[in-house]
Motif scaffolding. Structure first.
Motif, short mmCIF file in Angstrom:
data_model
loop_
_atom_site.label_atom_id
_atom_site.label_comp_id
_atom_site.label_asym_id
_atom_site.label_seq_id
_atom_site.Cartn_x
_atom_site.Cartn_y
_atom_site.Cartn_z
N ALA A 6 0.27 1.07 -11.39
CA ALA A 6 -0.94 1.59 -10.15
C ALA A 6 -2.18 1.34 -10.74
O ALA A 6 -2.83 2.17 -11.29
CB ALA A 6 -0.43 2.98 -9.78
N PRO A 7 -2.92 0.18 -10.51
CA PRO A 7 -4.15 -0.01 -11.04
C PRO A 7 -5.42 0.32 -10.26
O PRO A 7 -6.53 0.34 -10.94
CB PRO A 7 -4.12 -1.47 -11.06
N ALA A 8 -5.15 0.90 -9.20
CA ALA A 8 -6.24 1.50 -8.53
C ALA A 8 -5.63 2.48 -7.36
O ALA A 8 -4.12 2.31 -7.13
CB ALA A 8 -6.99 0.65 -7.70
N ARG A 9 -6.25 3.27 -6.73
CA ARG A 9 -5.67 4.28 -5.96
C ARG A 9 -5.16 3.53 -4.74
O ARG A 9 -6.06 2.51 -4.30
CB ARG A 9 -6.81 5.29 -5.47
N ASN A 10 -4.15 3.70 -3.92
CA ASN A 10 -3.65 3.14 -2.90
C ASN A 10 -2.96 1.90 -3.32
O ASN A 10 -3.12 0.94 -2.28
CB ASN A 10 -4.38 3.36 -1.77
N LYS A 25 13.12 -5.56 1.06
CA LYS A 25 13.85 -4.46 0.75
C LYS A 25 13.25 -3.48 -0.37
O LYS A 25 13.43 -2.26 -0.10
CB LYS A 25 15.10 -5.19 -0.20
N ILE A 26 12.04 -3.79 -1.09
CA ILE A 26 11.39 -2.95 -1.80
C ILE A 26 10.50 -1.97 -1.10
O ILE A 26 10.40 -0.78 -1.20
CB ILE A 26 10.50 -3.58 -2.98
N ALA A 27 9.95 -2.67 -0.12
CA ALA A 27 9.11 -2.21 0.79
C ALA A 27 9.93 -1.06 1.82
O ALA A 27 9.48 0.04 2.03
CB ALA A 27 8.31 -3.20 1.97
N LEU A 28 10.98 -1.33 2.16
CA LEU A 28 11.99 -0.64 2.97
C LEU A 28 12.48 0.63 2.08
O LEU A 28 12.33 1.63 2.53
CB LEU A 28 13.26 -1.16 3.41
N ALA A 29 12.59 0.23 0.96
CA ALA A 29 13.02 1.67 -0.05
C ALA A 29 11.89 2.60 -0.51
O ALA A 29 12.08 3.61 -0.30
CB ALA A 29 13.64 1.07 -1.37
N LEU A 30 10.78 1.96 -0.50
CA LEU A 30 9.50 2.85 -0.50
C LEU A 30 9.21 3.67 0.63
O LEU A 30 8.94 5.10 0.57
CB LEU A 30 8.18 2.07 -0.95
N VAL A 31 9.48 3.17 2.06
CA VAL A 31 9.46 3.91 3.17
C VAL A 31 10.56 4.66 3.42
O VAL A 31 10.26 6.14 3.70
CB VAL A 31 9.32 2.98 4.10
N ASN A 32 11.69 4.37 2.80
CA ASN A 32 12.65 5.42 2.91
C ASN A 32 12.51 6.58 2.03
O ASN A 32 13.04 7.72 2.00
CB ASN A 32 14.10 4.73 2.69
N GLY A 33 11.95 6.33 0.88
CA GLY A 33 11.53 7.38 -0.19
C GLY A 33 10.39 8.14 0.29
O GLY A 33 9.78 9.20 -0.50
N GLY A 34 9.47 7.84 1.23
CA GLY A 34 8.60 8.80 2.06
C GLY A 34 7.23 8.15 1.66
O GLY A 34 6.06 8.83 1.95
N TRP A 35 7.22 7.01 1.13
CA TRP A 35 5.71 6.20 0.80
C TRP A 35 5.39 5.79 1.96
O TRP A 35 6.05 5.50 3.13
CB TRP A 35 5.75 5.54 -0.07
N VAL A 36 3.90 5.55 2.32
CA VAL A 36 3.40 4.81 3.41
C VAL A 36 3.10 3.35 2.91
O VAL A 36 2.24 3.20 1.84
CB VAL A 36 2.20 5.45 3.97
N VAL A 37 3.57 2.39 3.45
CA VAL A 37 3.38 1.02 3.13
C VAL A 37 2.28 0.41 4.24
O VAL A 37 2.82 0.38 5.32
CB VAL A 37 4.57 0.16 3.04
#
Length: 45
Positions: A6-10, A25-37
């Motif tokens: 995480a080199p910078a905020r956001n 698939k990684i983006a979908l896993a992030l979204v399913n985990g509560g992250w905003v892509v």
């Protein structure tokens, strides 16, 4: 194996084996985990 920095905020840089998964698939896993892509995943090479 998946690695990330995480080199910078956001901003999250993810390194992964493309024989086992892909950007979507990684983006979908992030979204399913509560992250905003906010942008489409993009390959850096």
């Amino acid at each position: 194996m998946i690695r990330f920095t995480a080199p910078a905020r956001n901003l999250l840089n993810i390194t992964f084996d493309d024989r086992k998964t892909d950007e979507q698939k990684i983006a979908l896993a992030l979204v399913n985990g509560g992250w905003v892509v906010r942008t489409s995943p993009k390959r850096l090479r």
